[in-house]
Design a protein around this motif. Structure first.
Motif, PDB file in Angstrom:
ATOM      1  N   GLY A 134       0.770  -1.251  -0.147  1.00 41.86           N
ATOM      2  CA  GLY A 134       0.093   0.035  -0.120  1.00 41.86           C
ATOM      3  C   GLY A 134       0.807   1.294  -0.019  1.00 41.86           C
ATOM      4  O   GLY A 134       2.209   1.004  -0.314  1.00 41.86           O
ATOM      5  N   PRO A 135       0.397   2.384   0.320  1.00 43.21           N
ATOM      6  CA  PRO A 135       0.977   3.805   0.413  1.00 43.21           C
ATOM      7  C   PRO A 135       2.190   3.543   1.331  1.00 43.21           C
ATOM      8  O   PRO A 135       2.002   2.793   2.418  1.00 43.21           O
ATOM      9  CB  PRO A 135      -0.083   4.681   0.625  1.00 43.21           C
ATOM     10  CG  PRO A 135      -1.320   3.855   1.266  1.00 43.21           C
ATOM     11  CD  PRO A 135      -1.196   2.602   0.624  1.00 43.21           C
ATOM     12  N   VAL A 136       3.302   4.245   1.150  1.00 43.04           N
ATOM     13  CA  VAL A 136       4.058   4.424   2.160  1.00 43.04           C
ATOM     14  C   VAL A 136       3.907   5.551   3.122  1.00 43.04           C
ATOM     15  O   VAL A 136       4.168   5.385   4.238  1.00 43.04           O
ATOM     16  CB  VAL A 136       5.661   4.630   1.348  1.00 43.04           C
ATOM     17  CG1 VAL A 136       6.578   4.989   2.471  1.00 43.04           C
ATOM     18  CG2 VAL A 136       5.944   3.447   0.686  1.00 43.04           C
ATOM     19  N   ILE A 137       3.276   6.769   2.502  1.00 41.44           N
ATOM     20  CA  ILE A 137       2.958   7.709   3.521  1.00 41.44           C
ATOM     21  C   ILE A 137       1.339   8.134   2.897  1.00 41.44           C
ATOM     22  O   ILE A 137       1.149   8.177   1.656  1.00 41.44           O
ATOM     23  CB  ILE A 137       3.930   8.914   3.269  1.00 41.44           C
ATOM     24  CG1 ILE A 137       3.620   9.997   4.038  1.00 41.44           C
ATOM     25  CG2 ILE A 137       4.121   9.541   1.780  1.00 41.44           C
ATOM     26  CD1 ILE A 137       4.751  10.854   4.220  1.00 41.44           C
ATOM     27  N   THR A 138       0.517   8.491   4.108  1.00 42.04           N
ATOM     28  CA  THR A 138      -0.715   9.029   3.508  1.00 42.04           C
ATOM     29  C   THR A 138      -0.992  10.226   4.559  1.00 42.04           C
ATOM     30  O   THR A 138      -0.394  10.403   5.513  1.00 42.04           O
ATOM     31  CB  THR A 138      -1.931   8.082   4.359  1.00 42.04           C
ATOM     32  OG1 THR A 138      -1.679   7.578   5.461  1.00 42.04           O
ATOM     33  CG2 THR A 138      -1.923   6.826   3.517  1.00 42.04           C
ATOM     34  N   VAL A 139      -1.613  11.083   3.684  1.00 42.87           N
ATOM     35  CA  VAL A 139      -2.079  12.464   4.528  1.00 42.87           C
ATOM     36  C   VAL A 139      -3.317  12.307   5.318  1.00 42.87           C
ATOM     37  O   VAL A 139      -4.324  11.886   4.760  1.00 42.87           O
ATOM     38  CB  VAL A 139      -2.295  13.384   3.538  1.00 42.87           C
ATOM     39  CG1 VAL A 139      -2.663  14.806   3.860  1.00 42.87           C
ATOM     40  CG2 VAL A 139      -1.176  13.668   2.310  1.00 42.87           C
ATOM     41  N   THR A 140      -3.104  12.428   6.727  1.00 48.59           N
ATOM     42  CA  THR A 140      -4.411  12.491   7.547  1.00 48.59           C
ATOM     43  C   THR A 140      -5.129  13.670   7.678  1.00 48.59           C
ATOM     44  O   THR A 140      -6.390  13.662   8.177  1.00 48.59           O
ATOM     45  CB  THR A 140      -3.958  11.888   8.773  1.00 48.59           C
ATOM     46  OG1 THR A 140      -2.981  12.877   9.361  1.00 48.59           O
ATOM     47  CG2 THR A 140      -3.206  10.373   8.929  1.00 48.59           C
ATOM     48  N   GLU A 141      -4.548  14.767   7.452  1.00 42.81           N
ATOM     49  CA  GLU A 141      -5.109  15.907   7.607  1.00 42.81           C
ATOM     50  C   GLU A 141      -4.290  17.019   6.950  1.00 42.81           C
ATOM     51  O   GLU A 141      -3.151  17.277   6.844  1.00 42.81           O
ATOM     52  CB  GLU A 141      -5.237  16.454   8.918  1.00 42.81           C
ATOM     53  CG  GLU A 141      -6.020  17.672   9.139  1.00 42.81           C
ATOM     54  CD  GLU A 141      -6.134  18.153  10.720  1.00 42.81           C
ATOM     55  OE1 GLU A 141      -6.063  19.338  10.753  1.00 42.81           O
ATOM     56  OE2 GLU A 141      -6.107  17.451  11.598  1.00 42.81           O
ATOM     57  N   GLY A 142      -5.068  17.811   5.915  1.00 37.20           N
ATOM     58  CA  GLY A 142      -4.591  18.902   5.149  1.00 37.20           C
ATOM     59  C   GLY A 142      -4.443  18.776   3.646  1.00 37.20           C
ATOM     60  O   GLY A 142      -5.190  17.433   3.375  1.00 37.20           O
ATOM     61  N   PRO A 143      -3.863  19.480   2.786  1.00 41.15           N
ATOM     62  CA  PRO A 143      -3.097  20.746   3.321  1.00 41.15           C
ATOM     63  C   PRO A 143      -4.154  21.698   3.644  1.00 41.15           C
ATOM     64  O   PRO A 143      -5.139  21.826   3.149  1.00 41.15           O
ATOM     65  CB  PRO A 143      -2.270  21.017   2.141  1.00 41.15           C
ATOM     66  CG  PRO A 143      -2.878  20.374   1.004  1.00 41.15           C
ATOM     67  CD  PRO A 143      -3.717  18.978   1.509  1.00 41.15           C
ATOM     68  N   SER A 144      -3.819  22.448   4.668  1.00 44.18           N
ATOM     69  CA  SER A 144      -4.510  23.314   5.262  1.00 44.18           C
ATOM     70  C   SER A 144      -3.717  24.617   5.792  1.00 44.18           C
ATOM     71  O   SER A 144      -2.511  24.685   5.376  1.00 44.18           O
ATOM     72  CB  SER A 144      -5.193  22.992   6.590  1.00 44.18           C
ATOM     73  OG  SER A 144      -4.142  22.707   7.543  1.00 44.18           O
ATOM     74  N   ASN A 145      -4.501  25.841   5.889  1.00 45.00           N
ATOM     75  CA  ASN A 145      -3.714  27.033   6.055  1.00 45.00           C
ATOM     76  C   ASN A 145      -2.826  27.499   4.691  1.00 45.00           C
ATOM     77  O   ASN A 145      -1.655  27.760   4.892  1.00 45.00           O
ATOM     78  CB  ASN A 145      -3.039  27.199   7.204  1.00 45.00           C
ATOM     79  CG  ASN A 145      -3.842  27.088   8.387  1.00 45.00           C
ATOM     80  OD1 ASN A 145      -4.966  27.454   8.327  1.00 45.00           O
ATOM     81  ND2 ASN A 145      -3.318  26.510   9.645  1.00 45.00           N
TER      82      ASN A 145
END
Length: 155
Positions: A39-50
């Motif tokens: 599967g993915p090596v890295i996942t985004v849990t929140e964002g991008p924001s601001n």
């Protein structure tokens, strides 16, 4: 001249050794495949924001992001800026290695990115990709993608 018996013995030793090495290699490859993450090596849990949606020419683009890492593979961060203002297509690519301090299970970070001079005034699409090279596979995971506007620098 070398006798036929010595040649047969040498061939037998060579064939057995090559067979054992081949079997050991196949078993090692099978074990690595069985325990590798696909599967993915890295996942985004929140964002991008601001996200800074308007940035002056040669200014600093900022955004906040939270990520979770599923494997600690080395690799590169590839950042692209694609011009969206019409006319001929323009893409600016930047790449850097992943630092050892960036390989952690979770990360909450505010990213500050100095715009290169080739990112001139107009509408652009920002995209950040983590290109991971794990022992048994390679993977590209998108960590951020958003449009922004570059304004002329008024000094």
């Amino acid at each position: 001249m070398i006798s036929r018996e010595i040649l047969n013995k040498a061939w037998r030793w060579y064939a057995h050794t090559a067979g054992v090495i081949l079997i050991a290699g196949a078993i090692s490859y099978g074990v690595l495949q069985a325990f590798s993450v696909r599967g993915p090596v890295i996942t985004v849990t929140e964002g991008p924001s601001n996200v800074s949606t308007v940035v002056p020419y040669k200014g600093t683009l900022t955004y906040r992001i939270s990520t979770q890492r599923h494997a600690s593979c080395p690799g590169r961060v590839i950042v692209s800026f694609t011009f969206q203002g019409g006319g001929p297509p323009v893409t600016v690519l930047l790449s850097r290695p992943i630092l050892s301090t960036e390989i952690k299970q979770t990360d909450d970070a505010t990213i500050y990115f100095q715009l290169p001079e080739n990112v001139y005034p107009g509408r652009w699409l920002f995209r950040s990709v983590v290109d991971s090279t794990c022992p048994t596979y390679s993977r590209q995971d998108v960590t951020a993608q958003f449009p922004f506007e570059v304004t002329p620098d008024v000094d």
